[in-house]
Motif scaffolding. Structure first.
Motif: not given
Length: 362
Positions: A341-349
């Motif tokens: 979940e953290w990685r997905n949010k980082l990619k979105q950012h």
């Protein structure tokens, strides 16, 4: 008058004539100036067992005298046999500190024969109990396993393999109800093996055990701790059915006992019994602790089942932890989901940053 003398049957008449203890049986003459021989308890391939009482002690306590009769023809063989007997007797002495193993009271050699004097446990064998009361239910057999497995764990820690566990060698004590393991085959086997090696300079071909209760590796004279576990499993089957192992059919491919259709037990307990009686050592339980663990786990199965979830999660699932709290997820899985979940949010950012500031280099 000796209250035990009437119990001596004609079947044992030859023993009364052939052995010194047999000749003293029922008389007031004492063996080694202390033991009054009362009656014969049993006879096997390695010797004879007598019931006696020590008249030199207060209360004249009853004991068991086991007479082992190795066939020795030369002094060297006798010396090795004596050394082996003393070593194994001392091992039995150590085991006798456990409440479920008869205490060794004395051991000695006389007239080219060896003698063990052990505590007498007043009670009846579980074989006799089944003949008298019938087969046991699953709960009773589980209690039997809870009684016997700690003893197995104890003797194995002392590097002793019993080699002859069966219903006739398990006594239920009349005084306190404890289960007692008797008639260790270790002393007999090691004694005979030593004599055979000395006499023939080859490995012993004498099998110690009982047909049906002993696994294949024991017939090959290579018993291991798991051999005792197999015997306990077959003994459990006897308790459940009242049938001796040789009364069952055997699988032609695996050599295992076909017992399932004769017994109604819970699926989990059936799995435990099957694993105890596996012919393959690789598939059988290795230690008593493993069996005890699996038996103990059964009480937790309903709880574990309720905690399980049938929902499948893809390794690439986009769902958040909050969305998955309805089902149980192991801590490691929760950590992995949080990282994804953290990685997905980082990619979105990072995507947003690139759209607004395309000149920024990666």
């Amino acid at each position: 008058m000796n209250c035990f003398s009437k119990n001596v049957s004609n079947f044992h008449d030859d023993i009364l004539l052939e052995t010194q203890l047999g000749q003293l049986c029922g008389s007031k003459l004492l063996f080694r100036n202390r033991y009054e021989i009362l009656r014969i308890l049993g006879r096997g391939g390695f010797g004879v067992t007598f019931l006696a009482k020590n008249v030199t002690l207060p209360g004249e306590p009853v004991c068991v005298i086991k007479q082992l009769c190795p066939k020795v023809t030369n002094p060297k063989s006798w010396g090795r046999a004596r050394e082996r007997f003393e070593k194994e007797a001392k091992t039995l002495g150590e085991l006798g500190t456990h409440s479920q193993v008869p205490m060794l009271l004395d051991y000695f050699e006389m007239n080219n024969e060896f003698y063990l004097v052990q505590e007498y446990v007043r009670g009846s064998t579980i074989a006799r109990d089944v003949r008298r009361s019938g087969a046991k239910n699953e709960a009773a057999v589980k209690q039997f396993l809870r009684d016997i497995l700690p003893v197995l764990q104890y003797i194995h820690k002392h590097r002793v393999i019993h080699r002859d566990i069966k219903p006739h060698n398990l006594l239920r004590c009349d005084d306190d109800g404890r289960l007692v393991l008797i008639d260790f085959g270790a002393v007999k086997e090691e004694l005979v093996r030593t004599v055979q090696k000395s006499e023939t300079r080859s490995a012993s071909t004498n099998f110690v055990g009982t047909m049906g209760f002993a696994p294949p590796e024991q017939f090959s004279l290579r018993p291991v701790y798991a051999s005792d576990i197999y015997a306990v499993g077959v003994t459990s089957l006897f308790l459940l059915t009242g049938k001796a192992p040789l009364e069952f059919d055997y699988d032609g491919d695996t050599g295992e006992i076909c017992w399932q259709k004769h017994v109604e037990v819970s699926p989990h307990f059936a799995q435990v019994l099957s694993k105890m009686m596996k012919i393959s050592l690789e598939e059988r339980y290795k230690t008593a602790e493993e069996v005890m663990w699996d038996l103990g786990m059964e009480s937790y199965l309903p709880t574990l089942s309720n905690c399980m979830t049938n929902q499948r999660f893809s390794p690439n699932s986009e769902g958040s932890i909050e969305e998955m709290r309805e089902g149980y997820i192991a801590p490691v899985s929760r950590s992995a989901i949080a990282i994804r979940e953290w990685r997905n949010k980082l990619k979105q950012h990072q995507s947003k940053v690139k759209r607004h500031f395309p000149q920024v280099s990666n």
